[in-house]
Design a protein around this motif. Sequence first.
Motif, PDB file in Angstrom:
ATOM      1  N   TYR A 259       0.935  17.405   5.823  1.00 41.92           N
ATOM      2  CA  TYR A 259       0.608  16.348   6.788  1.00 41.92           C
ATOM      3  C   TYR A 259       0.866  16.855   8.208  1.00 41.92           C
ATOM      4  O   TYR A 259       0.032  16.673   9.112  1.00 41.92           O
ATOM      5  CB  TYR A 259       1.443  15.102   6.522  1.00 41.92           C
ATOM      6  N   CYS A 260       2.016  17.526   8.395  1.00 44.35           N
ATOM      7  CA  CYS A 260       2.339  18.043   9.727  1.00 44.35           C
ATOM      8  C   CYS A 260       1.378  19.163  10.125  1.00 44.35           C
ATOM      9  O   CYS A 260       0.968  19.267  11.288  1.00 44.35           O
ATOM     10  CB  CYS A 260       3.780  18.552   9.751  1.00 44.35           C
ATOM     11  N   ALA A 261       1.012  20.020   9.154  1.00 50.26           N
ATOM     12  CA  ALA A 261       0.138  21.157   9.453  1.00 50.26           C
ATOM     13  C   ALA A 261      -1.255  20.710   9.870  1.00 50.26           C
ATOM     14  O   ALA A 261      -1.905  21.357  10.698  1.00 50.26           O
ATOM     15  CB  ALA A 261       0.051  22.080   8.247  1.00 50.26           C
ATOM     16  N   THR A 262      -1.727  19.613   9.294  1.00 54.14           N
ATOM     17  CA  THR A 262      -3.073  19.131   9.605  1.00 54.14           C
ATOM     18  C   THR A 262      -3.085  18.103  10.723  1.00 54.14           C
ATOM     19  O   THR A 262      -4.151  17.594  11.078  1.00 54.14           O
ATOM     20  CB  THR A 262      -3.716  18.511   8.348  1.00 54.14           C
ATOM     21  N   CYS A 263      -1.921  17.807  11.277  1.00 56.03           N
ATOM     22  CA  CYS A 263      -1.841  16.822  12.360  1.00 56.03           C
ATOM     23  C   CYS A 263      -2.224  17.479  13.680  1.00 56.03           C
ATOM     24  O   CYS A 263      -2.056  18.683  13.890  1.00 56.03           O
ATOM     25  CB  CYS A 263      -0.418  16.256  12.438  1.00 56.03           C
ATOM     26  N   SER A 264      -2.739  16.685  14.587  1.00 54.53           N
ATOM     27  CA  SER A 264      -3.169  17.220  15.883  1.00 54.53           C
ATOM     28  C   SER A 264      -2.014  17.349  16.873  1.00 54.53           C
ATOM     29  O   SER A 264      -2.177  17.960  17.931  1.00 54.53           O
ATOM     30  CB  SER A 264      -4.248  16.311  16.488  1.00 54.53           C
ATOM     31  N   ARG A 265      -0.864  16.821  16.554  1.00 57.03           N
ATOM     32  CA  ARG A 265       0.269  16.863  17.478  1.00 57.03           C
ATOM     33  C   ARG A 265       0.983  18.211  17.355  1.00 57.03           C
ATOM     34  O   ARG A 265       1.465  18.571  16.277  1.00 57.03           O
ATOM     35  CB  ARG A 265       1.246  15.737  17.177  1.00 57.03           C
ATOM     36  N   PRO A 266       1.117  18.952  18.442  1.00 57.28           N
ATOM     37  CA  PRO A 266       1.768  20.280  18.391  1.00 57.28           C
ATOM     38  C   PRO A 266       3.220  20.206  17.917  1.00 57.28           C
ATOM     39  O   PRO A 266       3.691  21.119  17.222  1.00 57.28           O
ATOM     40  CB  PRO A 266       1.678  20.767  19.845  1.00 57.28           C
ATOM     41  N   ARG A 267       3.950  19.148  18.269  1.00 57.03           N
ATOM     42  CA  ARG A 267       5.358  19.060  17.870  1.00 57.03           C
ATOM     43  C   ARG A 267       5.493  18.965  16.357  1.00 57.03           C
ATOM     44  O   ARG A 267       6.424  19.526  15.776  1.00 57.03           O
ATOM     45  CB  ARG A 267       6.016  17.850  18.543  1.00 57.03           C
ATOM     46  N   LEU A 268       4.584  18.238  15.712  1.00 57.04           N
ATOM     47  CA  LEU A 268       4.630  18.152  14.252  1.00 57.04           C
ATOM     48  C   LEU A 268       4.196  19.473  13.621  1.00 57.04           C
ATOM     49  O   LEU A 268       4.750  19.884  12.590  1.00 57.04           O
ATOM     50  CB  LEU A 268       3.739  17.010  13.764  1.00 57.04           C
ATOM     51  N   GLN A 269       3.226  20.152  14.219  1.00 58.62           N
ATOM     52  CA  GLN A 269       2.787  21.433  13.696  1.00 58.62           C
ATOM     53  C   GLN A 269       3.900  22.474  13.755  1.00 58.62           C
ATOM     54  O   GLN A 269       3.978  23.358  12.897  1.00 58.62           O
ATOM     55  CB  GLN A 269       1.566  21.931  14.469  1.00 58.62           C
ATOM     56  N   GLN A 270       4.791  22.353  14.738  1.00 49.50           N
ATOM     57  CA  GLN A 270       5.899  23.301  14.858  1.00 49.50           C
ATOM     58  C   GLN A 270       6.916  23.157  13.733  1.00 49.50           C
ATOM     59  O   GLN A 270       7.721  24.072  13.503  1.00 49.50           O
ATOM     60  CB  GLN A 270       6.597  23.118  16.215  1.00 49.50           C
TER      61      GLN A 270
END
Length: 346
Positions: free
Chosen positions: A116-127
């Motif tokens: 979910y975090c990897a496919t999210c557009s928010r950079p903070r979640l992707q980190q």
Amino acid sequence: MSSSSLATLHLIEKEVITFIGSAIFLAGLLGCILNITVFLSLQTFRQSSCAFYLTVMSLLNSGQLLTTVLPRILGAIIGTDGSDKSVFFCKFRLFSIAFGTIFSLNCFCFAIMDQYCATCSRPRLQQLCNVKLARYLVCIFGIIWFLYAIPYWIFYNQVVSVTTGTIVCMMTNAVYLQIRAYFNSPVLIGFLPIVATVTFGLMAYRNLQKMRFYTVPLVRRELDKQLTSIVLTQGLINTFVLSPYAIAFIISLTVNAADNAVLKAHIDFSANITFTLFWVYYACPFYIYICVSHRFRRQFIHVFSKIHYLTTIPVLIPEETTLVVMQSTTVVARMVDAVMDMICVT
């Protein structure tokens, strides 16, 4: 219901555990070994936090097949699972079931949250999707579930059954028995993983539909799509194999069948059959990944045909033969893809 009907239920239960359980055990142990081999052999997966969670889950599942499924199969065949013969095994088996099952489900929930975090557009979640954080989380929650399972080691003991007069492995602490009955099995093993899987799975699926609008490198996009598709499919199957066990366990707690032998026999039968279905959770991941992901199939063939096979015989075959083998494996890969595309979801 006559005694012969009760005996028939017991016979059906025994046959299901023996034959279906044996198939689940053998296929599952092989699948776990293949999963671990593929995930550890490719740098793409070694650098992925989601693949790290799935690798740890596969390790735990292989342990559960040996400590949970195999003793039950032996119990159905020879009449004892070994817990009545050894105090150590009585404690170790129940401790490993509590620790391994909860920790395995925890790792899968982490995997689907990671996607979910990897496919999210928010950079903070992707980190949050990095292997270093994944290792910290696995270590921390591994310690938590290890400590949580220690009472199983302390309070499970061999006692003489009042009804049968035989030695059985039972929980001897009434308070922790209630915790196990009303929190551990229905919540931690039942509905909590299902709720987490469905919630984050739906959000990851929604993110995946929007992913084509994101500015993401192609390699990473394909990896995220691959991992998201396999964890979403596994989450869907987990829902179907975990729910019956949780429902049957709650029914066994809420229905008073002490004075009704027929009702008790049906409840015990349902609980044991749904527990056998629960074993599919340990065994199915590799086969889900093979069926769902075209990319995983090619990676699997690559790992075993071009990495492990060719590196074991570098001095035994000439260079021309090596080239022929590599070309042959490419043809085999295409043939396997064609067959899998016809029988699996692509």
